[in-house]
Design a protein around this motif. Structure first.
Motif, PDB file in Angstrom:
ATOM      1  N   TRP A 199       0.750  -1.126   0.021  1.00  0.00           N
ATOM      2  CA  TRP A 199      -0.042   0.493  -0.303  1.00  0.00           C
ATOM      3  C   TRP A 199       0.692   1.792   0.004  1.00  0.00           C
ATOM      4  CZ3 TRP A 199      -4.675  -0.542  -1.607  1.00  0.00           C
ATOM      5  CH2 TRP A 199      -5.451  -1.754  -1.078  1.00  0.00           C
ATOM      6  N   GLY A 212      -4.854  -6.928   1.389  1.00  0.00           N
ATOM      7  CA  GLY A 212      -5.985  -6.298   2.045  1.00  0.00           C
ATOM      8  C   GLY A 212      -6.514  -7.054   2.196  1.00  0.00           C
ATOM      9  N   TYR A 213      -8.090  -6.136   2.597  1.00  0.00           N
ATOM     10  CA  TYR A 213      -9.155  -6.364   2.968  1.00  0.00           C
ATOM     11  C   TYR A 213     -10.449  -6.618   1.413  1.00  0.00           C
ATOM     12  CZ  TYR A 213      -7.730  -5.693   8.420  1.00  0.00           C
ATOM     13  OH  TYR A 213      -6.729  -6.045   8.746  1.00  0.00           O
ATOM     14  N   SER A 255      -9.102  -3.191   0.032  1.00  0.00           N
ATOM     15  CA  SER A 255      -8.858  -2.235   0.589  1.00  0.00           C
ATOM     16  C   SER A 255      -7.298  -2.399   1.658  1.00  0.00           C
ATOM     17  CB  SER A 255      -9.769  -2.021   1.805  1.00  0.00           C
ATOM     18  OG  SER A 255     -10.265  -1.035   2.521  1.00  0.00           O
ATOM     19  N   LYS A 256      -6.608  -1.028   1.970  1.00  0.00           N
ATOM     20  CA  LYS A 256      -5.944  -1.080   2.870  1.00  0.00           C
ATOM     21  C   LYS A 256      -6.470  -1.635   4.128  1.00  0.00           C
ATOM     22  CE  LYS A 256      -2.729   1.589   4.868  1.00  0.00           C
ATOM     23  NZ  LYS A 256      -1.867   3.379   5.110  1.00  0.00           N
ATOM     24  N   GLY A 257      -7.481  -0.891   4.388  1.00  0.00           N
ATOM     25  CA  GLY A 257      -8.316  -1.794   5.900  1.00  0.00           C
ATOM     26  C   GLY A 257      -9.445  -1.688   5.708  1.00  0.00           C
ATOM     27  N   PRO A 258     -10.859  -2.561   7.187  1.00  0.00           N
ATOM     28  CA  PRO A 258     -11.102  -3.270   6.957  1.00  0.00           C
ATOM     29  C   PRO A 258     -12.364  -2.141   6.320  1.00  0.00           C
ATOM     30  CG  PRO A 258     -10.633  -2.765   8.971  1.00  0.00           C
ATOM     31  CD  PRO A 258      -9.545  -2.387   8.534  1.00  0.00           C
ATOM     32  N   ALA A 291     -13.070   0.749   8.363  1.00  0.00           N
ATOM     33  CA  ALA A 291     -12.142   2.271   8.368  1.00  0.00           C
ATOM     34  C   ALA A 291     -11.373   1.986   7.002  1.00  0.00           C
ATOM     35  CB  ALA A 291     -10.720   1.606   9.663  1.00  0.00           C
ATOM     36  N   CYS A 292     -11.856   2.200   6.194  1.00  0.00           N
ATOM     37  CA  CYS A 292     -12.187   2.043   4.080  1.00  0.00           C
ATOM     38  C   CYS A 292     -12.173   3.315   3.541  1.00  0.00           C
ATOM     39  CB  CYS A 292     -12.573   1.060   3.604  1.00  0.00           C
ATOM     40  SG  CYS A 292     -14.954   1.481   3.497  1.00  0.00           S
ATOM     41  N   GLY A 324      -9.482   6.801   5.045  1.00  0.00           N
ATOM     42  CA  GLY A 324      -8.066   6.569   3.554  1.00  0.00           C
ATOM     43  C   GLY A 324      -8.761   7.412   2.997  1.00  0.00           C
ATOM     44  N   THR A 361      -5.705   3.766  -1.006  1.00  0.00           N
ATOM     45  CA  THR A 361      -6.312   3.109   0.397  1.00  0.00           C
ATOM     46  C   THR A 361      -6.837   1.593  -0.537  1.00  0.00           C
ATOM     47  OG1 THR A 361      -7.435   3.800   1.258  1.00  0.00           O
ATOM     48  CG2 THR A 361      -5.326   4.469   1.328  1.00  0.00           C
ATOM     49  N   ASP A 391     -13.777  -8.103   4.494  1.00  0.00           N
ATOM     50  CA  ASP A 391     -13.155  -8.183   5.246  1.00  0.00           C
ATOM     51  C   ASP A 391     -12.335  -8.906   5.821  1.00  0.00           C
ATOM     52  OD1 ASP A 391     -13.434  -5.982   6.416  1.00  0.00           O
ATOM     53  OD2 ASP A 391     -14.655  -6.332   8.679  1.00  0.00           O
TER      54      ASP A 391
END
Length: 147
Positions: free
Chosen positions: A25, A66-67, A81-84, A87-88, A94, A98, A113
């Motif tokens: 990322w 990633g997620y 996604s970099k985050g779940p 938190a996307c 982000g 991301t 997720d």
């Protein structure tokens, strides 16, 4: 002996042509965004200006983890996604760097997720506001961890 060296040279050359690039990322974060007006929408959008290191990845087969997130499973639209999900990019945590649009030939049966590793051909998108800035086509996916 000379023939063996030539064969080894060709094998190494061809294997590098078909190898995948493991990216992170942080690699995709090497982008800045500028405002651009789109007459078709009568609106301005932020569009990416990719760094040279990111441009060098265009058209290459890359691998990133990633997620996995469903956008529209019925339409076979998914993202990495970099985050779940909580938190996307869409939740405001982000930026567009991301998230990656994933294009598969068939419907995926993973859950939102799930942590996955995805391999695909990287396409950079700065002009089509109806798609992500990063797109992976011809995706192959591997489940790493289920949530």
């Amino acid at each position: 002996m000379k023939n063996n060296i030539i064969i080894l040279f060709y094998l190494l050359t061809f294997s590098s042509c078909f190898s995948q690039h493991k990216i992170t990322w942080d690699d995709l974060a090497k982008v800045k965004f500028v405002e651009k007006y789109f007459p078709a929408y009568d609106e301005s959008f932020l569009v990416p200006e990719f760094s040279e290191s990111v441009k060098a990845l265009e058209g290459k087969t890359v691998n990133i983890s990633g997620y996995f997130l469903h956008i529209s499973p019925k339409d076979k639209l998914y993202m990495l996604s970099k985050g779940p999900m909580s938190a996307c990019f869409f939740c405001g945590v982000g930026g567009p760097e991301t998230a990656i649009e994933l294009q598969f030939s068939e419907r995926q049966n993973l859950r939102t997720d799930d942590i996955v590793s995805v391999t695909g051909k990287l396409k950079l998108n700065a002009d089509d506001v109806e798609h992500f800035n990063y797109i992976l086509t011809d995706c192959e996916i591997k489940l790493i961890e289920t949530n």
